[in-house]
Design a protein around this motif. Structure first.
Motif, short mmCIF file in Angstrom:
data_model
loop_
_atom_site.label_atom_id
_atom_site.label_comp_id
_atom_site.label_asym_id
_atom_site.label_seq_id
_atom_site.Cartn_x
_atom_site.Cartn_y
_atom_site.Cartn_z
N GLU A 167 21.91 6.46 61.31
CA GLU A 167 20.72 5.54 61.21
C GLU A 167 20.40 5.02 62.45
OE1 GLU A 167 18.51 5.91 58.68
OE2 GLU A 167 20.06 7.23 58.01
N LYS A 168 21.30 4.50 63.14
CA LYS A 168 21.03 3.69 64.52
C LYS A 168 20.81 4.65 65.51
CE LYS A 168 24.30 -0.18 63.70
NZ LYS A 168 25.59 -0.86 64.26
N GLY A 169 21.29 6.00 65.28
CA GLY A 169 21.19 7.04 66.34
C GLY A 169 19.69 7.66 66.17
N LYS A 170 19.22 7.77 65.00
CA LYS A 170 17.79 8.13 64.83
C LYS A 170 16.77 7.20 65.48
CE LYS A 170 18.86 10.75 60.53
NZ LYS A 170 18.35 10.90 58.95
N ALA A 171 17.18 5.84 65.03
CA ALA A 171 16.30 4.72 65.39
C ALA A 171 16.12 4.78 67.14
CB ALA A 171 16.64 3.40 64.94
N LEU A 172 17.26 5.02 67.78
CA LEU A 172 17.20 4.91 68.94
C LEU A 172 16.73 6.14 69.73
CD1 LEU A 172 18.47 3.84 71.88
CD2 LEU A 172 20.44 5.19 71.40
N ALA A 173 16.87 7.32 69.22
CA ALA A 173 16.36 8.44 69.65
C ALA A 173 14.76 8.26 69.35
CB ALA A 173 16.82 9.90 69.04
N SER A 174 14.32 7.88 68.38
CA SER A 174 12.87 7.48 68.10
C SER A 174 12.19 6.79 69.18
CB SER A 174 12.57 7.15 66.80
OG SER A 174 11.12 6.89 66.54
N SER A 175 12.92 5.51 69.50
CA SER A 175 12.30 4.43 70.42
C SER A 175 12.09 5.12 71.67
CB SER A 175 13.17 3.30 70.36
OG SER A 175 14.40 3.66 71.09
N VAL A 176 12.76 6.32 72.16
CA VAL A 176 12.87 6.65 73.44
C VAL A 176 12.43 8.21 73.53
CG1 VAL A 176 14.64 5.29 74.45
CG2 VAL A 176 15.20 7.51 73.60
N LYS A 177 11.78 8.62 72.37
CA LYS A 177 11.22 9.91 72.05
C LYS A 177 12.27 10.97 72.52
CE LYS A 177 6.46 8.46 72.62
NZ LYS A 177 6.73 7.23 72.77
N ALA A 178 13.43 10.97 72.01
CA ALA A 178 14.48 11.87 72.43
C ALA A 178 14.94 12.76 71.02
CB ALA A 178 15.81 11.29 72.87
N ALA A 179 15.40 13.76 71.25
CA ALA A 179 16.04 14.62 70.15
C ALA A 179 17.21 13.73 69.44
CB ALA A 179 16.49 15.81 70.61
N TRP A 180 17.38 14.03 68.28
CA TRP A 180 18.51 13.41 67.50
C TRP A 180 19.20 14.45 66.65
CZ3 TRP A 180 20.32 12.98 62.47
CH2 TRP A 180 21.28 12.29 62.35
N SER A 181 20.46 14.59 66.65
CA SER A 181 21.37 15.13 65.71
C SER A 181 22.84 14.71 65.50
CB SER A 181 21.49 16.73 66.52
OG SER A 181 22.10 17.55 65.58
N ASP A 182 23.30 15.29 64.37
CA ASP A 182 24.66 14.66 64.20
C ASP A 182 25.85 15.87 64.33
OD1 ASP A 182 24.08 16.08 62.17
OD2 ASP A 182 24.54 14.33 60.37
N ASP A 183 25.17 16.94 64.96
CA ASP A 183 25.90 18.28 65.10
C ASP A 183 26.13 18.33 66.55
OD1 ASP A 183 26.82 20.79 65.35
OD2 ASP A 183 25.23 21.72 63.96
N PHE A 184 27.44 18.38 66.95
CA PHE A 184 27.68 18.42 67.99
C PHE A 184 27.36 19.62 69.11
CE2 PHE A 184 31.11 15.53 67.22
CZ PHE A 184 30.90 14.45 68.51
N THR A 185 27.17 20.86 68.05
CA THR A 185 26.81 22.17 68.71
C THR A 185 25.38 22.08 69.15
OG1 THR A 185 26.12 22.96 66.45
CG2 THR A 185 28.45 23.53 67.27
N GLN A 186 24.53 21.05 68.60
CA GLN A 186 23.35 20.97 69.04
C GLN A 186 22.89 20.28 70.36
OE1 GLN A 186 20.85 22.84 67.11
NE2 GLN A 186 22.54 23.68 66.16
N ILE A 187 23.84 19.91 70.85
CA ILE A 187 23.82 18.97 72.10
C ILE A 187 23.27 19.94 73.19
CG2 ILE A 187 24.81 17.46 73.68
CD1 ILE A 187 26.60 16.34 71.87
N VAL A 188 22.40 19.52 73.76
CA VAL A 188 21.80 20.51 75.03
C VAL A 188 22.20 20.02 76.21
CG1 VAL A 188 19.80 21.42 73.62
CG2 VAL A 188 19.52 19.41 75.04
#
Length: 221
Positions: free
Chosen positions: A1-22
């Motif tokens: 939840e914290k990760g989603k909130a942070l990503a939303s505040s800076v308009k970034a992508a969010w995922s809990d899947d390491f393979t999705q990290i670009v």
């Protein structure tokens, strides 16, 4: 939840899947010290700078990456808490990466210092005493206040004054006062009697008093 909130505040992508990290110029591993090695094993990227943010973990834990680094804030970061510019201790495998980390952190308004893994772990140790242990002592003071129905607010000016004396450039050893500093056994015995029903605090009192006494051996006995 914290990760989603942070990503939303800076308009970034969010995922809990390491393979999705670009790919990015910098990947910060902002996780607990004891899980860094586990996280590293799951990372599939090896582009840009890969840096952890731990004080007591060497940069060598990232030796499997081409561009390892460290970005260690010498500060306890608590959501909602205000603080002055935080010193950032950095390290990297290449001089160009040191330069990039320095520029980025300074752009964020922080003073930056190049510190290697060996010296950084000593900064971390000193920080534990300065922050974690001092906060634990204030917790002990608050606990005593509650146990004996005291108003903890009355102690806050003392806490503020004690810290301000150090911030003003005075050496802590020169500021030490109290019964242990004076070798006042009568007062210390009286205090220990008051803590008879709180053995953990009594042991802490004895340990701290003993430490103070060893640092000031010329105290009157």
């Amino acid at each position: 939840e914290k990760g989603k909130a942070l990503a939303s505040s800076v308009k970034a992508a969010w995922s809990d899947d390491f393979t999705q990290i670009v790919y990015s110029d910098l990947t910060l591993l902002c996780v607990k010290d004891d899980v860094i090695e586990t996280v590293v094993k799951d990372l599939s990227i090896d582009e840009g700078i890969i840096a952890h943010c731990a004080g007591a973990v060497p940069m060598s834990v990232l030796s499997g990456f081409d561009r390892p680094g460290v970005v260690y804030p010498l500060q306890t970061l608590i959501k909602g808490a205000q603080s002055a510019a935080v010193p950032i201790l950095i390290e990297a495998g290449y001089q160009q990466d040191v330069h990039e980390l320095k520029c980025l952190m300074e752009h964020c308004g922080n003073p930056v210092y190049l510190v290697d893994s060996e010296k950084r772990r000593y900064y971390h140790l000193a920080a534990v005493f300065a922050n974690n242990f001092s906060n634990a002592l204030m917790h002990a003071s608050h606990s005593i206040s509650e146990s004996f129905q005291l108003d903890f607010e009355l102690l806050k000016p003392l806490i503020s004054h004690t810290l301000q004396n150090v911030m003003d450039g005075n050496l802590p050893e020169q500021l030490q006062t109290g019964p242990a500093r004076r070798g006042d056994a009568k007062t210390m015995n009286s205090h220990k009697l008051l803590l008879a029903d709180q053995p953990d605090l009594k042991k802490l009192y004895e340990a701290m008093s003993a430490y103070i006494a060893t640092q000031h051996p010329t105290s009157k006995k």
